[in-house]
Scaffold this motif. Structure first.
Motif, PDB file in Angstrom:
ATOM      1  N   ALA A   1       0.829  -1.212   0.000  1.00  0.00           N
ATOM      2  CA  ALA A   1       0.000   0.000   0.000  1.00  0.00           C
ATOM      3  C   ALA A   1       0.861   1.258   0.000  1.00  0.00           C
ATOM      4  O   ALA A   1       0.555   2.233  -0.696  1.00  0.00           O
ATOM      5  N   LEU A   2       1.960   1.235   0.750  1.00  0.00           N
ATOM      6  CA  LEU A   2       2.866   2.381   0.775  1.00  0.00           C
ATOM      7  C   LEU A   2       3.573   2.534  -0.565  1.00  0.00           C
ATOM      8  O   LEU A   2       3.745   3.652  -1.065  1.00  0.00           O
ATOM      9  N   ALA A   3       3.991   1.398  -1.147  1.00  0.00           N
ATOM     10  CA  ALA A   3       4.656   1.449  -2.445  1.00  0.00           C
ATOM     11  C   ALA A   3       3.724   2.010  -3.517  1.00  0.00           C
ATOM     12  O   ALA A   3       4.149   2.790  -4.380  1.00  0.00           O
ATOM     13  N   ALA A   4       2.456   1.622  -3.462  1.00  0.00           N
ATOM     14  CA  ALA A   4       1.490   2.126  -4.437  1.00  0.00           C
ATOM     15  C   ALA A   4       1.265   3.636  -4.262  1.00  0.00           C
ATOM     16  O   ALA A   4       1.149   4.376  -5.247  1.00  0.00           O
ATOM     17  N   ALA A   5       1.211   4.091  -2.996  1.00  0.00           N
ATOM     18  CA  ALA A   5       1.030   5.516  -2.749  1.00  0.00           C
ATOM     19  C   ALA A   5       2.231   6.317  -3.246  1.00  0.00           C
ATOM     20  O   ALA A   5       2.072   7.405  -3.812  1.00  0.00           O
ATOM     21  N   LEU A   6       3.436   5.801  -3.044  1.00  0.00           N
ATOM     22  CA  LEU A   6       4.637   6.476  -3.529  1.00  0.00           C
ATOM     23  C   LEU A   6       4.653   6.532  -5.049  1.00  0.00           C
ATOM     24  O   LEU A   6       5.022   7.554  -5.645  1.00  0.00           O
ATOM     25  N   ALA A   7       4.249   5.417  -5.686  1.00  0.00           N
ATOM     26  CA  ALA A   7       4.221   5.383  -7.144  1.00  0.00           C
ATOM     27  C   ALA A   7       3.198   6.371  -7.701  1.00  0.00           C
ATOM     28  O   ALA A   7       3.451   7.053  -8.695  1.00  0.00           O
ATOM     29  N   ALA A   8       2.051   6.467  -7.028  1.00  0.00           N
ATOM     30  CA  ALA A   8       1.023   7.396  -7.487  1.00  0.00           C
ATOM     31  C   ALA A   8       1.469   8.847  -7.347  1.00  0.00           C
ATOM     32  O   ALA A   8       1.090   9.708  -8.143  1.00  0.00           O
TER      33      ALA A   8
ATOM     34  N   VAL B   1      12.542   7.339   6.186  1.00  0.00           N
ATOM     35  CA  VAL B   1      12.794   6.111   5.424  1.00  0.00           C
ATOM     36  C   VAL B   1      12.832   4.917   6.356  1.00  0.00           C
ATOM     37  O   VAL B   1      12.265   3.852   6.066  1.00  0.00           O
ATOM     38  N   THR B   2      13.503   5.072   7.494  1.00  0.00           N
ATOM     39  CA  THR B   2      13.551   3.994   8.478  1.00  0.00           C
ATOM     40  C   THR B   2      12.153   3.640   8.958  1.00  0.00           C
ATOM     41  O   THR B   2      11.817   2.455   9.115  1.00  0.00           O
ATOM     42  N   GLY B   3      11.325   4.662   9.178  1.00  0.00           N
ATOM     43  CA  GLY B   3       9.947   4.408   9.585  1.00  0.00           C
ATOM     44  C   GLY B   3       9.139   3.704   8.517  1.00  0.00           C
ATOM     45  O   GLY B   3       8.311   2.840   8.811  1.00  0.00           O
ATOM     46  N   LEU B   4       9.374   4.052   7.250  1.00  0.00           N
ATOM     47  CA  LEU B   4       8.680   3.385   6.152  1.00  0.00           C
ATOM     48  C   LEU B   4       9.036   1.910   6.072  1.00  0.00           C
ATOM     49  O   LEU B   4       8.161   1.040   5.940  1.00  0.00           O
ATOM     50  N   LEU B   5      10.325   1.601   6.127  1.00  0.00           N
ATOM     51  CA  LEU B   5      10.780   0.218   5.984  1.00  0.00           C
ATOM     52  C   LEU B   5      10.464  -0.638   7.198  1.00  0.00           C
ATOM     53  O   LEU B   5      10.309  -1.854   7.080  1.00  0.00           O
TER      54      LEU B   5
ATOM     55  N   VAL C   1       5.491   3.825   9.741  1.00  0.00           N
ATOM     56  CA  VAL C   1       4.745   4.826   8.995  1.00  0.00           C
ATOM     57  C   VAL C   1       3.533   4.157   8.350  1.00  0.00           C
ATOM     58  O   VAL C   1       3.680   3.261   7.524  1.00  0.00           O
ATOM     59  N   THR C   2       2.353   4.583   8.730  1.00  0.00           N
ATOM     60  CA  THR C   2       1.136   4.031   8.153  1.00  0.00           C
ATOM     61  C   THR C   2       0.790   4.782   6.860  1.00  0.00           C
ATOM     62  O   THR C   2       1.383   5.813   6.542  1.00  0.00           O
ATOM     63  N   LEU C   3      -0.200   4.265   6.153  1.00  0.00           N
ATOM     64  CA  LEU C   3      -0.619   4.890   4.901  1.00  0.00           C
ATOM     65  C   LEU C   3      -1.167   6.296   5.166  1.00  0.00           C
ATOM     66  O   LEU C   3      -0.908   7.228   4.390  1.00  0.00           O
ATOM     67  N   ASP C   4      -1.914   6.471   6.258  1.00  0.00           N
ATOM     68  CA  ASP C   4      -2.455   7.799   6.588  1.00  0.00           C
ATOM     69  C   ASP C   4      -1.342   8.793   6.874  1.00  0.00           C
ATOM     70  O   ASP C   4      -1.417   9.958   6.467  1.00  0.00           O
ATOM     71  N   VAL C   5      -0.314   8.351   7.597  1.00  0.00           N
ATOM     72  CA  VAL C   5       0.804   9.237   7.912  1.00  0.00           C
ATOM     73  C   VAL C   5       1.552   9.621   6.646  1.00  0.00           C
ATOM     74  O   VAL C   5       1.957  10.782   6.462  1.00  0.00           O
ATOM     75  N   LEU C   6       1.734   8.664   5.732  1.00  0.00           N
ATOM     76  CA  LEU C   6       2.417   8.961   4.476  1.00  0.00           C
ATOM     77  C   LEU C   6       1.624   9.974   3.644  1.00  0.00           C
ATOM     78  O   LEU C   6       2.196  10.922   3.087  1.00  0.00           O
ATOM     79  N   LYS C   7       0.308   9.783   3.559  1.00  0.00           N
ATOM     80  CA  LYS C   7      -0.520  10.734   2.820  1.00  0.00           C
ATOM     81  C   LYS C   7      -0.474  12.121   3.469  1.00  0.00           C
ATOM     82  O   LYS C   7      -0.419  13.144   2.781  1.00  0.00           O
ATOM     83  N   ARG C   8      -0.473  12.150   4.797  1.00  0.00           N
ATOM     84  CA  ARG C   8      -0.381  13.426   5.508  1.00  0.00           C
ATOM     85  C   ARG C   8       0.948  14.107   5.211  1.00  0.00           C
ATOM     86  O   ARG C   8       1.017  15.324   5.025  1.00  0.00           O
ATOM     87  N   TYR C   9       2.016  13.329   5.162  1.00  0.00           N
ATOM     88  CA  TYR C   9       3.344  13.864   4.852  1.00  0.00           C
ATOM     89  C   TYR C   9       3.352  14.495   3.462  1.00  0.00           C
ATOM     90  O   TYR C   9       3.843  15.619   3.271  1.00  0.00           O
ATOM     91  N   LEU C  10       2.798  13.781   2.488  1.00  0.00           N
ATOM     92  CA  LEU C  10       2.784  14.289   1.114  1.00  0.00           C
ATOM     93  C   LEU C  10       1.912  15.533   0.988  1.00  0.00           C
ATOM     94  O   LEU C  10       2.241  16.461   0.231  1.00  0.00           O
ATOM     95  N   GLU C  11       0.803  15.582   1.722  1.00  0.00           N
ATOM     96  CA  GLU C  11      -0.060  16.772   1.683  1.00  0.00           C
ATOM     97  C   GLU C  11       0.628  17.972   2.316  1.00  0.00           C
ATOM     98  O   GLU C  11       0.523  19.094   1.815  1.00  0.00           O
TER      99      GLU C  11
END
Length: 392
Positions: A92-99, A112-116, A120-130
């Motif tokens: 799910a994280l890989a798909a969000a990064l690709a999108a 990066v350490t949190g992602l691997l 880092v959840t999908l919501d946190v990643l989306k919040r980061y990108l926003e």
């Protein structure tokens, strides 16, 4: 040591037979004597390389043979490959990064350490990108502490603006009421007091704000420092995704740690404000000997100590309660997604908190003996004495 052969047309392997793209098997060295069909070795080698994060390649454990991976480690049971070893990004994280057209290398090392590691959840990643597209976030993204507070609470800038705005307005209003027609003539004193209020309000919002950090905990030889490093920034904050739960002792430690910080902040802010006011008064008297200050100069040290103690106890508890209980667990949970309503409610709550804080400060300085309230009996005694003198 195993001798190694490289896949090429010289070994009689046709590209059409291989199930992988030529780019995947280019320059890959395959061990000999694994007991596997020759045509399967390229596929397994590529799978091991992908699991190891694109390292030097890895060995696949076959029928009883030993193996070692690149960065992913080695070893295992018979017939098992190492394609699952090493840190892997969730689909799910890989798909969000690709999108988003982003690669994992474009993030800070701690994120990066949190992602691997799966913190880092999908919501946190989306919040980061926003947040990266937010103008204010871009300005403060590289400042230590801002990113952690924005990830935990994207409305943190609004709360900071509300708190500082309320502090400035109430302080200026009080100064205007107190100085009346001398307000503009004594604008330098007003400015000194407003600066003190801004510093105090900023720190009162900053320190108890919930945070979400993926930074590794700094270890020290001092056990007390290690304990406080594991405490939350707000004693009442919820456990953010990827964070370990806080114990009751750690939450109490957050109150003590923030109280110690606010003690220093209050002392320094008061030293600055009172010191500036007294200095300006002295300079004005030197320039204009006929000018008399509206109030006698305050004692800098006792006032600063009192203000520091007040902030470490009263302000510390009130602002931690507001940020952790009222806002995070209350307003933002009940009215989730209604950002404008949450902002209005935060404004109301923080305004009331400022008013209550002003009342408590007056009571505190009176308790310390720095200000004395007039006694009603003394006020009533004056008219009675005047009446008796008239009768005589």
């Amino acid at each position: 040591m195993h001798s190694r052969i490289h896949l090429s047309s010289a070994h009689g392997l046709r590209p059409s037979v291989l199930p992988l793209k030529p780019a995947c098997i280019a320059n890959k060295a395959i061990p000999v004597g694994l007991g596997l069909p020759r045509r399967l070795r390229p596929e397994l080698a590529c799978r091991a390389s992908a699991a190891a994060g694109g390292g030097d390649g890895g060995s696949i454990k076959g029928n009883g043979g030993g193996g070692s991976g690149g960065s992913g480690g080695g070893g295992g049971g018979s017939g098992r490959d190492e394609s699952s070893s090493g840190p892997r990004l969730e689909p799910a994280l890989a798909a969000a990064l690709a999108a988003a057209g982003r690669t994992i290398e474009s993030f800070p090392s701690d994120f990066v350490t949190g992602l691997l590691s799966g913190k880092v959840t999908l919501d946190v990643l989306k919040r980061y990108l926003e947040l990266e597209s937010n103008l204010f976030a871009k300005l403060v993204w590289g400042i230590q502490g801002f990113r952690e507070r924005l990830l935990a609470d994207p409305s943190f800038p609004s709360k900071m603006a509300i708190e500082v705005g309320i502090g400035v307005v109430t302080k200026v209003t009080a100064e205007k009421t107190k100085r009346a027609e001398n307000f503009w003539a004594e604008i330098d004193f007003v400015g000194a007091n407003v600066v003190m209020a801004i510093i105090a309000d900023f720190m009162l919002t900053w320190l108890p704000a919930p945070t979400l950090s993926f930074q590794p905990k700094v270890k020290s030889s001092n056990a007390l420092l290690n304990f406080f490093a594991r405490c939350p920034d707000n004693a009442f904050q919820r456990v953010q995704p990827g964070m370990e739960p806080f114990s009751l002792v750690q939450r109490v430690g957050a109150i003590i740690r923030n109280g110690a910080k606010l003690l220093g902040v209050g002392f320094c802010a008061s030293m600055l404000g009172v010191g500036m006011t007294n200095t300006l008064a002295a300079i004005r008297q030197m320039i204009d000997p006929t000018w008399a200050p509206p109030n006698k100069p305050q004692d800098v040290l006792p006032t600063s100590v009192a203000y520091g103690v007040y902030m470490s106890i009263s302000s510390n508890l009130r602002y931690q309660f507001i940020a952790g209980i009222v806002e995070e667990r209350g307003i933002e949970t009940i009215f989730k997604g209604q950002h404008q309503l949450c902002t209005v409610l935060s404004f109301v709550v923080r305004t009331l908190n400022t008013f209550v804080g002003s009342l408590l400060w007056v009571d505190f300085v009176r308790l310390c003996g720095m200000q004395k309230a007039s006694k009603p009996a003394d006020v009533k005694a004056l008219p009675q004495a005047e009446t008796k003198s008239k009768k005589k």
